[in-house]
Design an enzyme around this catalytic site. Structure first.
Site, PDB file in Angstrom:
ATOM      1  N   GLU A 234       1.404   6.304  -0.538  1.00  0.00           N
ATOM      2  CA  GLU A 234       0.446   5.478  -1.270  1.00  0.00           C
ATOM      3  C   GLU A 234      -0.824   5.437  -0.434  1.00  0.00           C
ATOM      4  O   GLU A 234      -0.866   4.801   0.617  1.00  0.00           O
ATOM      5  CB  GLU A 234       0.978   4.067  -1.499  1.00  0.00           C
ATOM      6  CG  GLU A 234       0.037   3.219  -2.354  1.00  0.00           C
ATOM      7  CD  GLU A 234       0.511   1.793  -2.525  1.00  0.00           C
ATOM      8  OE1 GLU A 234      -0.367   0.896  -2.612  1.00  0.00           O
ATOM      9  OE2 GLU A 234       1.727   1.561  -2.562  1.00  0.00           O
ATOM     10  N   CYS A 268      -6.793  -0.715  -1.685  1.00  0.00           N
ATOM     11  CA  CYS A 268      -6.798   0.658  -2.189  1.00  0.00           C
ATOM     12  C   CYS A 268      -7.255   0.709  -3.634  1.00  0.00           C
ATOM     13  O   CYS A 268      -7.736   1.738  -4.102  1.00  0.00           O
ATOM     14  CB  CYS A 268      -5.423   1.291  -2.025  1.00  0.00           C
ATOM     15  SG  CYS A 268      -4.093   0.318  -2.770  1.00  0.00           S
TER      16      CYS A 268
END
Length: 471
Positions: A234, A268
């Site tokens: 990720e 993110c």
């Protein structure tokens, strides 16, 4: 061999906050051995129902410690204290969802019926899993992997960021208090890339879950390349928003500013670039300025503060470089400077939100991940140009479209290259939806019912009735 000392530097004061001893390559083998031994018994002595009970108790204990954990988060990574408690409550909510679906997800899948046979597919645990997780939302990131992995019957080694080292320690302690057997969870501190690579390449590690930068993820992938081992990544994002001309601009501005600068833009899935239809472009910028005027940059331990420091001086310098590059190439800075004047005097890591107009894709701030409280805005002529520019990126984590016309919003979202697309929302990983990155934003899935798949392997059972040979 000398012990590695890992020092956490406070983003608030710039001074050392705490230290931890790193685990050496030699000591790591001993840690893995303990984990392997725990796995050999845990998966058999603790069936799913018992594992569910432990996880449920652990989530309750986690919630009861919210005030302490929230304060530590603020001190270690700088998010304002008014918000850090919500990370703990959200982590509990995610864990509860994963608990709720675990019976259905982990049950055997039957094959087609055939007389004289019983055939089914079972999801078996992998073994020792190394979880490497980031500092920006450490409890949320950890819960994403930890809960499904433990429910599936694995044992885990938790490698926290040096910025938030106590997170893994608290989780290990909380699960032990909830009744998890010894060594099912262990903390491994590490601050040296070479040492971490040796962890990843250890032959008894059965899976790696990594959350962090693209460069860090590629390094982990390379370290694992000589083995047939799953690596979940990720990674970063450069998440776009598109404002269509039919929306209420004040409402859109309020939500987009929040999506861009919450947690000082250190997510993110923060909005990192904004495309606005030319017919409402100027008015949208006016509304963004109004919203920014209501924000306070300051001491994160002050409950009135909405924006705290970024995590490090290095991060602040990267943000500054992106802004300077954009301004040198024609971007216009519309940031209300007097609003944040007092906050920026607190230190180099106290970075004010920056609203930049007249941006384009020649600028680093529209292409590279900034990971800071910036709002670069670019004018577009229509939906076609907006979608083309949204897709003009190496990243593909999330994207958002702001419009009254939901059907058009959905049609545009279908064309956007991202793992999650929002219409009239942003920056919100839903526990029941797959969290996954496209392009350089990652590989694999967390959350949703698919978030268990990284921590199991399929085993087919083909059982034939014994023939009646003696009749």
């Amino acid at each position: 061999m000398s012990t590695e000392i890992i020092t956490t530097i406070s983003p608030i004061t710039g001074q050392p906050l705490l230290t931890r001893e790193g685990v050496s390559t030699e000591d790591f083998s001993s840690v893995v051995e303990k984990s392997n031994h725990a796995f050999s018994t845990f998966r058999h002595t603790h069936p799913l129902k018992k594992r569910q009970e432990i996880v449920n108790r652990a989530l309750e204990i986690l919630s009861s410690k919210s005030e302490l954990l929230a304060k530590e988060l603020t001190e270690q990574m700088g998010r304002p204290i008014r918000y850090t408690g919500s990370e703990i409550s959200t982590a509990k909510m995610r864990g509860e969802y994963l608990l709720k679906v675990s019976d259905e997800v982990l049950k055997d899948s039957p094959g087609e019926e055939q007389e004289g046979f019983r055939r089914f597919i079972r999801r078996e645990p992998l073994g020792v899993i190394l979880v490497i997780f980031a500092w920006n939302y450490p409890y949320l990131i950890l819960i994403n992997s930890l809960v499904p992995a433990v429910l599936a019957g694995n044992t885990l080694l938790l490698k926290p960021s040096p910025q938030t080292p106590t997170v893994a320690e608290h989780i290990v302690s909380i699960f032990a208090e909830a009744g998890l057997p010894e060594n099912v969870l262990q903390t491994v501190h590490c601050g040296t890339p070479k040492t971490l690579e040796s962890f990843v390449s250890h032959p008894d590690i059965r899976s790696i879950a990594f959350t962090g930068s693209v460069s860090g993820g590629i390094a982990v992938q390379k370290a694992a390349v000589s083995r047939v081992v799953p690596v979940g990544l990720e990674l970063g994002g450069k998440d776009p928003a598109y404002v269509r001309p039919d929306v209420n601009l004040a409402w859109a501005a309020e939500n987009i500013v929040d999506g861009a600068i919450f947690n000082s833009g250190q997510s993110c899935c923060s909005i990192e670039r904004v495309y606005v239809h030319q017919s409402v472009y100027d008015d949208f910028l006016i509304e963004v300025v109004k919203v920014l005027e209501g924000y306070k940059l300051g001491d994160p331990l002050d409950k009135s503060t909405q924006i705290g420091p970024v995590v490090s001086v290095k991060s602040a310098k990267t943000i500054s470089e992106h802004i300077n590059d954009a301004e040198a190439k024609g971007a216009v800075n519309l940031t209300p400077k007097t609003v944040f004047a007092e906050g920026v005097r607190l230190g180099e890591t106290f970075v004010r939100p920056e609203l930049l107009a007249e941006c384009n894709h020649s600028m680093r701030i529209m292409i590279e991940e900034t990971f800071g409280p910036t709002i670069p805005v670019m004018k577009v002529s229509d939906d076609e140009e907006a979608v083309k520019l949204m897709n003009d990126s190496q990243f593909g984590l999330t994207a958002s479209i702001w419009t009254k016309d939901i059907e058009t919003g959905e049609r545009l979202a279908e064309r956007v290259e991202a793992g999650t697309v929002f219409v009239n929302r942003c920056d919100y990983p839903s526990p029941d939806l797959a969290w996954t990155g496209w392009k350089d934003s990652g590989r694999g899935v967390t959350l949703s019912k698919f978030g268990f798949e990284a921590f199991v392997r399929l085993k087919s059972f083909h059982l034939k009735n014994y023939p009646e040979l003696d009749k």
